[in-house]
Each structure stands twice: as structure tokens, then as C-alpha cells.
Design an enzyme around this catalytic site. Sequence first.
Site, mmCIF file in Angstrom:
data_model
loop_
_atom_site.group_PDB
_atom_site.id
_atom_site.type_symbol
_atom_site.label_atom_id
_atom_site.label_comp_id
_atom_site.label_asym_id
_atom_site.label_seq_id
_atom_site.Cartn_x
_atom_site.Cartn_y
_atom_site.Cartn_z
ATOM 1 N N MET A 152 -5.603 -6.109 1.799
ATOM 2 C CA MET A 152 -5.955 -4.711 2.031
ATOM 3 C C MET A 152 -6.237 -3.983 0.712
ATOM 4 O O MET A 152 -5.965 -4.494 -0.371
ATOM 5 C CB MET A 152 -4.824 -4.003 2.780
ATOM 6 C CG MET A 152 -4.531 -4.590 4.150
ATOM 7 S SD MET A 152 -3.172 -3.771 4.994
ATOM 8 C CE MET A 152 -3.868 -2.138 5.286
ATOM 9 N N HIS A 153 -6.796 -2.792 0.831
ATOM 10 C CA HIS A 153 -6.885 -1.795 -0.248
ATOM 11 C C HIS A 153 -7.934 -2.074 -1.324
ATOM 12 O O HIS A 153 -8.224 -1.202 -2.137
ATOM 13 C CB HIS A 153 -5.536 -1.600 -0.956
ATOM 14 C CG HIS A 153 -4.355 -1.466 -0.058
ATOM 15 N ND1 HIS A 153 -4.273 -0.498 0.916
ATOM 16 C CD2 HIS A 153 -3.194 -2.172 0.009
ATOM 17 C CE1 HIS A 153 -3.112 -0.621 1.540
ATOM 18 N NE2 HIS A 153 -2.447 -1.631 1.013
ATOM 19 N N ASP B 208 -4.152 -7.589 6.599
ATOM 20 C CA ASP B 208 -3.316 -8.773 6.763
ATOM 21 C C ASP B 208 -1.965 -8.491 7.402
ATOM 22 O O ASP B 208 -1.479 -9.296 8.208
ATOM 23 C CB ASP B 208 -3.148 -9.507 5.434
ATOM 24 C CG ASP B 208 -2.644 -8.614 4.297
ATOM 25 O OD1 ASP B 208 -2.360 -7.416 4.517
ATOM 26 O OD2 ASP B 208 -2.551 -9.122 3.158
#
Length: 477
Positions: free
Chosen positions: A77-78, A226
Site C-alpha cells: 500500500m501507499h 495487502d
Amino acid sequence: MRFAGIDVGTTSVKGLVIDETGTVVAEAEASYPLSTPRPGWAEQDPEDWWRATQQVLAELRGAGGAPIDGIGLTGQMHGLVVLGADDEPLRPAILWNDGRSQPQCDAVEARVGVERLVALSGNRALAGFTAPKLVWLAENEPETFEKIRHVLLPKDYVRFRLTGERVTDVADASGTLLLDVGARAWSPELLEVFGADAAWLPRVVESPEVSGYTQDGVPVAAGAGDQAAGALGMGVVDEQGPASIVLGTSGVVFAARDQYAPDPEGRLHAFCHAVPGAWHVMGVELSAAGALRWLRDATGGAEFGTLTAEAARWEPGVEGLRFAPYLSGERTPHADANVRAAFLGLDLRHDRGALTRAVLEGVAQGLADGWDLIDPKPTIGRFSGGGARSALWTDIVAATLDVPLERTASEAGAAFGAALLGGVAAGAFATVQDAVAACVHPTARTEPDPDLAAAYAQQRASFRALYPALKAADGQA
């Protein structure tokens, strides 16, 4: 029917194929490098993700002879992927574990206020998140910032290459700080705060929705970040069900929520879940099994089984030895990138086994910092991650959290949850809940030992005193 899950991770793309009962019938993996051009930075070439995905899909399609009927995507992520007018990446992706944007986070929180930021996004401004990276880019690479035409997350770049569609899902988008998590839509106010153009952002949809099709017509589900995909693969779909407790490199406590209810202080993350119309709260401990790996490497490289066998010879509490597991700073509940780990109470009697036991217990107490903030608490935890393979560590975590821990038949993690979403997109299951009911099968269960639970409850106060003591010793209290 068969469904593939593709997990675009930090070190590799992992893929698997499951059937309609949840049996894993094929697996594949392809790795790639991680670049750290400066201390605290972490970058990757998005093209590496695409090459690895192509390799994994080719292996999966060649396994077993039967076609793949649906694909689900998940991943780290991110991360910030910026594309120019030609749809090519303008620079390497800035990843979730890159800390360069901490000054930008501090400035945003000072300007907007933590309370307002949490109300909108469900989260505080953390350097790992996507939007602060955009601010860093504007301030430090303005020539690149001016060329931005599209902003994507890592798995969504792979989707773009796979289907030609620019789409993200609400769960992964929740980690950008640009989504109104309660409304499940991009936030005009947050876009203004972080200087982002709405035209840059992909269409945002629910996780099981069809986001596009491959060249050979296979539907691709929107997918999820995830943690949400991994929790889905553990059967965590509603507030009345189990929680997900992950003991990987980092540690995670994750509970589904039927309503949007962020922690007012932002100590827990509040994200949209991969289940349409649901949310989740999540606490993250940055060093969990990673702390045991560090100890192994620092003390001669013994096998993990040897270390835990030595740890089992010591009584709970290790005669007053405590470990503060802040090797990489901490996220929940302290949101402190600068605090560092420590052993306290070392004695001449303490050996490698004592140090190991203290690490196992300190990590479990760190998980409890997040678990204590979840209200109402689930009555069962679904336990996964490398650390969950240790019977001793499982006993310690169950007793520290005082909750039964279950394992499931598959340990495939986020890719398994992504495959379930692929099954919904393919029409094999009407809902995410139906996919979970058909494919997620609990197996072993560990009940918390009452005496051990009582011992660790008595130690909570001494563990919780470690963080303020470390900050005071560092002159930051």
C-alpha cells in the site's frame, strides 16, 4: 472454475490459483530489487512489477492446464507512482517504507489539525502514506511534479498495464490520505490540503467489482491493499466475526467494522474494507517477526527453532527483562518514527534464550497496544505470518491478548484474499461473504493459558512504561 490472486509486494510478485473450494492448485513468484538511494528512502521501478507479474501469470496459466476465470489484485500500500502525459513513470515509485516526507506530515497536521484530518481520512498524516509524498515531490522535484498527469498505487499500475484501465479500490485508496473514508470517495478538501489534482486520480470502486479485462477477456477484480486482502483470506468480513492478527515482519491487529468509526486521536488506522459497505480498524507494530530476525542475525545466526527452544527454558517475564520493540520506530499507538528499541533489566544470568524470550514477549505486548484500542473486541483471532509458525510465540500472543487464536488451511496471505475477489468478479460467488464461506477453512486453535494470561496482564503496566521512559531518556518527552 479457477481464480488467480496477484500480490505486488515489496520484494516480489507472488501469485496463486485456487479452485472453488479454496484449494491452492498453483503458485509462482518473481522477485525484484529495492533501491535505497539515501538513508530512509525506499524506491522501486514500476516496470519491475510489471515484468514480474507477466512472469508469474505465465507460470500460473501454464500450471494444471485449466484456464483462469478471474484475477484479483493486491499489493503493498501507499506507494506513489506518477505518470506523465505519455503514461510512462516520471520517476521511480516512492514506497510505503520511505520516510522522507515526515516534515511534510508535520506541516500538514499543524495546518489542518489532527482532529479534522482523522475525521476525513480516518488516519493521521504518516510519512508512509501517499499524499505526503506528493507534497515532498512538489517541494523537492518541482519539474517532475509539474509533469504529473496520473497518480497510481503499485498494484494499480500493474492493473493499468494488464487492462489499460486506471482504477483503484476503496481499501487501497484509504491509505493515500486523499480518500474520504466515511464516504468511500475522493475528498475535495483533502485534495486541496495536499495539492493534488482530482484529474490525476483513478476511478475508485469497491474491491470485488470488475475493473477491466485482460487481452484474452479475463475479468480483473478491483482488489485491495495487502492487509485488507490478507484479512479477507483469513475470513475477517464483519464485526461479529474473527479478527486478523498478523505476526510478519511487522505486526498487525485488524478488525472489521460495520460502521465508519475512526479513533479520534488517530492511534488506530480506519480504512474501507474489501467487503463492500464495510470498514476496518487496524493497529500496526513496525517490528514484529522482524525483531526476532534482527536478534538472530545479531547473535550468530542460529535457527529460529533453536532460539525459541532456548527461550522456552525461561519463565514468563524473564526475571524482569523487558524488550521495547521499536527497532524501526513505532506506528500504533505512538506514531513515532524516531523512537528506538531497548532491552531493560539485563542481568548476568540472562543468556541468548532470555533475550529471545524477552523479544517474543515484547512483540506480543506491542501487539496488545493496538488490540487494547479495538472496541468492541472480537472473541477470536485468526493468526498468520511467519511468527505464527512458532508454537511458543502463538501461546505468548494468545495469552497476552487473552483471545483464542485460529489458523486457517491456507497460509497464502494477501494473494489468497485477492483470488477470492477474482472469484466474485468471475461470477463464481455472488458476494465476498459467499467466497469466504466456500474457501476459508479454520484448522488449529490455541486457547489462552489462564496462568500465562494472568502473568502477562501483570506485566502490561511495566511494558507501557517503556515508551515514555525511552522518550524521556532521549530528551523528547
